[in-house]
Design an enzyme around this catalytic site. Sequence first.
Site, short mmCIF file in Angstrom:
data_model
loop_
_atom_site.label_atom_id
_atom_site.label_comp_id
_atom_site.label_asym_id
_atom_site.label_seq_id
_atom_site.Cartn_x
_atom_site.Cartn_y
_atom_site.Cartn_z
N HIS A 164 0.85 -1.19 0.00
CA HIS A 164 0.00 0.00 0.00
C HIS A 164 0.88 1.25 0.00
O HIS A 164 1.83 1.35 0.79
CB HIS A 164 -0.88 0.05 1.26
CG HIS A 164 -2.20 -0.60 1.12
ND1 HIS A 164 -2.39 -1.95 1.34
CD2 HIS A 164 -3.42 -0.11 0.80
CE1 HIS A 164 -3.68 -2.25 1.17
NE2 HIS A 164 -4.33 -1.14 0.83
N ASN B 73 11.32 -7.45 8.40
CA ASN B 73 12.56 -7.28 9.12
C ASN B 73 12.51 -5.97 9.89
O ASN B 73 11.54 -5.23 9.83
CB ASN B 73 13.75 -7.32 8.16
CG ASN B 73 13.61 -6.30 7.03
OD1 ASN B 73 13.48 -5.12 7.29
ND2 ASN B 73 13.62 -6.76 5.80
#
Length: 289
Positions: free
Chosen positions: A108, A144
């Site tokens: 997005h 991460n």
Amino acid sequence: MISSDDSEGPGGSLADRDGYDEGFLGPAVPLPRLTEPRVETVVLPYTHFSVVLRPDRRLAAATAVCIDGERLVEDVPRTDAWRYDPRVAESWQAGPEVYRDNSLDRGHLVRRLDPVWGTAAVAVRADGDTFHYTNAAPQADVFNQGKQVWQGLENYLLDHAARHDRRLTVLTGPVLHDADPPYRGVQVPLRFWKVAAFVHDGALAATAYVLDQSPDLTRDADRALAGAVPGAPPPLGAFRTYQVPVEDVALLTGLDLGPLPTADLMPPARAPEARWRRLEAPDETVMDI
């Protein structure tokens, strides 16, 4: 009840969308536009946000969303119903074939929760509008620390707006570089940018950030430069998040960011190596909103 024109499905006309409001904060924050006039763009208005689409790249050059912290609506169900925008050709949009059977996420650009404010029906419509392919760009699916910092910044902005009933304008997009690696008819951007604008002590203020998913050339340079195996998505590195001068975002993207470079809250760096501040946690940002 949402009318047929407001439908989240493919039949929705999107004809009534007002899009991004340049005067939302009081001081004008114009929609970003490319400074290179020969590059075609199309402005697509949605509910509380707009997308500046680059048909030649099949991706957005920029997006801009208005966030009204006082009127945010919670618990709007997530649809995950991605679809083409019927107002422009499908060939101008990076559609499902780019993301099918690989390690790429539909990232997005305008976050799903940011435009979700107003009446319940308008909030639901805004949520659905964020699931158009024009509002997505390929991102590595590996979660991460660097990506966590980026998402933490987004959450910080939204949470602050909600907690203090503040209005924010957030501009976001990929850095579209000619050298971006090709894959399935698109070039995958290696960097993303974000500029937050708000009123601080009665004046317009801004901060800027860059998310970098470039491959780590120090570990596997040959594979990174060669683009991995034929037909596979390009190898992407671990996300790294930086706070950067707003002026640098304008230079990286070729976008006119209006008054925002001069409204930057980050003090100018005295040395080039300190100009981009790598963030290890969201609260390390120089923002003070």
